[in-house]
Design an enzyme around this catalytic site. Structure first.
Site, mmCIF file in Angstrom:
data_model
loop_
_atom_site.group_PDB
_atom_site.id
_atom_site.type_symbol
_atom_site.label_atom_id
_atom_site.label_comp_id
_atom_site.label_asym_id
_atom_site.label_seq_id
_atom_site.Cartn_x
_atom_site.Cartn_y
_atom_site.Cartn_z
ATOM 1 N N HIS A 18 1.093 4.766 -2.492
ATOM 2 C CA HIS A 18 0.663 5.573 -3.647
ATOM 3 C C HIS A 18 1.922 6.220 -4.184
ATOM 4 C CE1 HIS A 18 -3.621 5.344 -2.416
ATOM 5 N NE2 HIS A 18 -3.071 5.197 -1.223
ATOM 6 N N HIS A 76 0.858 -1.194 0.000
ATOM 7 C CA HIS A 76 0.000 0.000 0.000
ATOM 8 C C HIS A 76 0.890 1.239 0.000
ATOM 9 C CE1 HIS A 76 -3.779 2.084 1.948
ATOM 10 N NE2 HIS A 76 -3.152 2.893 1.126
ATOM 11 N N HIS A 110 -9.665 0.936 -1.010
ATOM 12 C CA HIS A 110 -9.585 1.602 0.290
ATOM 13 C C HIS A 110 -10.978 1.544 0.922
ATOM 14 C CE1 HIS A 110 -5.802 3.119 -1.153
ATOM 15 N NE2 HIS A 110 -5.650 3.997 -0.181
ATOM 16 N N GLU A 114 -11.043 3.557 6.298
ATOM 17 C CA GLU A 114 -9.972 4.458 6.760
ATOM 18 C C GLU A 114 -10.669 5.560 7.564
ATOM 19 O OE1 GLU A 114 -8.001 6.669 3.624
ATOM 20 O OE2 GLU A 114 -6.334 7.271 4.928
ATOM 21 N N ASP A 120 1.793 4.030 2.694
ATOM 22 C CA ASP A 120 0.726 4.865 2.121
ATOM 23 C C ASP A 120 1.296 6.018 1.277
ATOM 24 O OD1 ASP A 120 -1.918 5.385 1.584
ATOM 25 O OD2 ASP A 120 -2.433 6.177 3.548
ATOM 26 N N ASP A 121 1.633 7.122 1.918
ATOM 27 C CA ASP A 121 2.175 8.292 1.212
ATOM 28 C C ASP A 121 3.399 8.770 1.993
ATOM 29 O OD1 ASP A 121 -0.096 8.884 -0.827
ATOM 30 O OD2 ASP A 121 -1.118 8.574 1.088
HETATM 31 N N1 HPA Z 1 -6.672 7.357 1.308
HETATM 32 C C1 HPA Z 1 -7.386 7.690 0.236
HETATM 33 N N2 HPA Z 1 -6.843 8.177 -0.862
HETATM 34 C C2 HPA Z 1 -5.512 8.308 -0.915
HETATM 35 C C3 HPA Z 1 -4.730 7.986 0.163
HETATM 36 C C4 HPA Z 1 -5.335 7.456 1.323
HETATM 37 O O1 HPA Z 1 -4.710 7.119 2.356
HETATM 38 N N3 HPA Z 1 -3.451 8.261 -0.208
HETATM 39 C C5 HPA Z 1 -3.489 8.714 -1.468
HETATM 40 N N4 HPA Z 1 -4.729 8.753 -1.903
HETATM 41 ZN ZN ZN Z 2 -3.811 4.742 0.627
#
Ligand code: HPA
Ligand code: ZN
Length: 336
Positions: free
Chosen positions: A20, A18, A198, A201, A279-280
């Site tokens: 991006h 996971h 997703h 969250e 994630d990011d």
């Molecule tokens: N959630 C939803 N969209 C996203 C995320 C995330 O954590 N990171 C990049 N786009």
């Molecule tokens: Zn994500």
């Protein structure tokens, strides 16, 4: 030999499921690409941009994340972004990565689908050749956009079908339930694409049920809110549906108020196939090892928990059985 659980987490070979790729764009690279492409940014300096990374929720992050991605114009930009991520992954002993990309963020600005996919896929080839990292690409649909837009994106990506293994669903969760994309994902399943989304969250457990039952997802990205619904936890355990959990993301987007309260230990204790991911990472304060080590330390996870998390990730990955065996053997020999 007495390695702590945190040292073990940093040292073992890991799989990332996971990430991006647009979220790996560091402020320094955003500025360098802006300059290379003759674009001006609404921030005076790298420090001023980084100072804007104070998020209160998912949307406050997404606004800045999409602005950062606007410096990506040419194939080389996508390649350089992904290559920078692979070097970080290598440094953290990541040996396999499944990478999300958001084509609509780019095609909406006039960047051709070919530019996006060719740039990313050449970096993937290079990661395999030069770093021995196996990779796969997963195309994500932006859920704040329409079903029609998602169908058009799928169509535009079809000439490159061999370059990506699956599809996902990301962006603003609340108000955009998985069921909005049931027909798109049905078509993706017909195309033999692997399916993730997703869910849970910021959105409620009902969104996780929809991801499972309407989209027929093979993994849930995040899924931390599943713990609010015992029947859902039982179902996820029974199906052994992996959750790709991102602890520093949850902290920075205020899904949890402190890493000490992160649900990772409860997810493991519930018998779920939870995994650690970044994630990011350019926006949330760290790559794979930062996520793993800080979670281990905050929650007092054991060496056994660390190995379980690493094994879960290999189990959850979309590699073929030969590569899965290799990844398990690499992990086993690192633990010995
Ligand atoms: N959630 C939803 N969209 C996203 C995320 C995330 O954590 N990171 C990049 N786009
Ligand atoms: Zn994500």
């Amino acid at each position: 030999m007495s390695m702590t659980a945190a040292q073990l987490a940093a040292a073992i070979p890991k799989t990332e499921l996971h990430i991006h790729i647009e979220g790996s764009l560091e402020p320094e690279l955003i500025f360098a690409l802006a300059q290379r492409n003759g674009l001006s940014l609404p921030y005076d300096s790298v420090d001023a941009l980084r100072a804007a990374y104070a998020f209160t929720d998912l949307q406050s992050f997404l606004d800045i994340y999409y602005a950062g991605a606007s410096v990506l114009l040419r194939e080389a930009d996508f390649h350089d972004m992904a290559w920078a991520y692979f070097l970080r992954a290598r440094a953290d002993n990541v040996v396999h990565c499944e990478i999300f990309f958001d084509p609509q963020t780019h095609t909406a600005r006039g960047v051709p689908m070919a530019t996006v996919i060719n740039g990313l896929s050449s970096a993937c080839d290079r990661a395999q050749a030069e770093l021995g990292i196996s990779t796969a690409l997963i195309l994500c649909f932006l859920r704040h956009l329409s079903e029609e837009d998602a169908f058009a994106t799928l169509e535009a990506a079809m000439p490159y079908r061999a370059r990506f293994i699956g599809v996902g669903l990301d962006s603003s969760e609340v108000g955009h339930p998985p069921s909005k994309f049931s027909r798109v994902f049905a078509r993706c399943r017909e195309l033999d694409l692997r399916i993730v989304a997703h869910a849970g969250e910021e959105g409620p457990p009902a969104y996780i049920w929809e991801a499972l039952n309407d989209l027929k997802t093979e993994r849930i990205d995040h899924g931390v809110r599943s713990l609010e619904d015992p029947a859902l936890v039982a179902e996820l355990a029974k199906r052994r549906t992996p959750l790709t959990v991102c602890p520093l993301s949850n902290l920075k987007l205020c899904v949890v108020d402190d890493l000490k309260h992160h649900p990772m230990k409860r997810l493991l204790d519930a018998g779920l196939c939870a995994t650690v991911n970044s994630d990011d990472p350019a926006y949330f304060g760290g790559y794979m090892n930062a996520n793993f080590v800080q979670t281990v330390e905050a929650l007092g996870l054991s060496r056994e928990d660390v190995v379980t998390l690493a094994r879960n990730s290999i189990e959850a990955s979309f590699v073929n059985e030969a590569r899965r065996g290799e990844l398990m053997a690499l992990l086993d020999s690192a633990i010995d």
